[in-house]
Scaffold this active site. Structure first.
Site, short mmCIF file in Angstrom:
data_model
loop_
_atom_site.label_atom_id
_atom_site.label_comp_id
_atom_site.label_asym_id
_atom_site.label_seq_id
_atom_site.Cartn_x
_atom_site.Cartn_y
_atom_site.Cartn_z
N SER A 76 -8.20 -21.38 -12.59
CA SER A 76 -7.19 -22.44 -12.51
C SER A 76 -5.99 -22.02 -11.67
O SER A 76 -5.40 -22.85 -10.97
CB SER A 76 -6.75 -22.84 -13.91
N LYS A 109 0.29 -22.42 -25.31
CA LYS A 109 -0.10 -22.26 -23.90
C LYS A 109 0.60 -23.29 -23.03
O LYS A 109 0.84 -24.42 -23.47
CB LYS A 109 -1.62 -22.48 -23.78
N HIS A 160 -16.74 -23.86 -13.85
CA HIS A 160 -17.05 -24.40 -15.18
C HIS A 160 -18.33 -25.24 -15.13
O HIS A 160 -19.18 -25.15 -16.03
CB HIS A 160 -15.92 -25.33 -15.66
N ARG A 171 -17.15 -14.04 -15.27
CA ARG A 171 -17.01 -13.88 -13.83
C ARG A 171 -17.09 -12.40 -13.50
O ARG A 171 -18.13 -11.88 -13.19
CB ARG A 171 -15.68 -14.48 -13.35
#
Ligand code: ADP
Length: 170
Positions: free
Chosen positions: A133, A41, A17, A95
């Site tokens: 994450s 979430k 990030h 990514r």
């Protein structure tokens, strides 16, 4: 004055990030890091912790002296949030191909909601290509080395979570 929003979960913030934040600052005068709080979430960290970790991490790498960055809570529609902040630029990081499908859909959806919105996709440095994450959670759970993945501020928070349970944000 060019302003952009970099939205995400940042659960927690990683060097991936931060790489995108640094790249964004080459393009815009002001960057709002919009920390998502979606009740559907499941997050590892609360919204408060995620925001503090971002601020502390930016301090650590000397980016907080930069008045061009704001860290704010965000919920609701991204296009509405962008409009209320007087910007039409959204930054997202890419990514691998695995990101592309989702990002493409979201980019098109946001454009459908507001045709003025432009999403800018920035490509991460190769060394952060596989950082996410889930990786942080896995490495933390197995007591692996975290210092190449996340800033020191995040490591402090990870070590406070004894059983690494996910919890829903308020
Ligand atoms: P979200 O839940 O919105 O995907 P994330 O915090 O996972 O939130 O990601 C926010 C943005 O940062 C996304 O555009 C994601 O592709 C990007 N991102 C996350 N990790 C990396 C990384 N290692 N390198 C580049 N971009 C990344």
């Amino acid at each position: 004055m060019k302003k952009a929003i970099y939205p995400g979960s940042f659960d927690p913030i990683t060097f991936g990030h931060i790489d995108i934040i640094k790249r964004s600052l080459k393009l815009v005068d002001e960057l709002i890091i919009a920390v998502g709080n979606n009740s559907n979430k499941s997050y590892m960290f609360s919204i408060e912790d995620r925001m503090v970790m971002i601020k502390e991490s930016l301090k650590e790498i000397d980016l907080n002296v930069n008045p061009k960055i704001k860290v704010e809570l965000f919920d609701g529609l991204l296009v509405d949030y962008a409009q209320s902040n007087d910007t039409n630029i959204i930054i997202r990081g890419l990514r691998a191909m695995s990101d592309f499908d989702y990002e493409f859909q979201m980019g098109l959806l946001n454009r459908k909601f507001n045709s003025d919105i432009e999403t800018i996709f920035l490509i991460t440095d190769q060394k952060y290509l596989y950082y996410n994450s889930s990786l942080v959670k896995e490495v933390a759970k197995n007591k692996g080395p975290l210092s190449c993945i996340v800033p020191e501020a995040v490591i402090k928070y990870l070590s406070r979570i004894k059983n690494h349970k996910s919890h829903r944000s308020a």
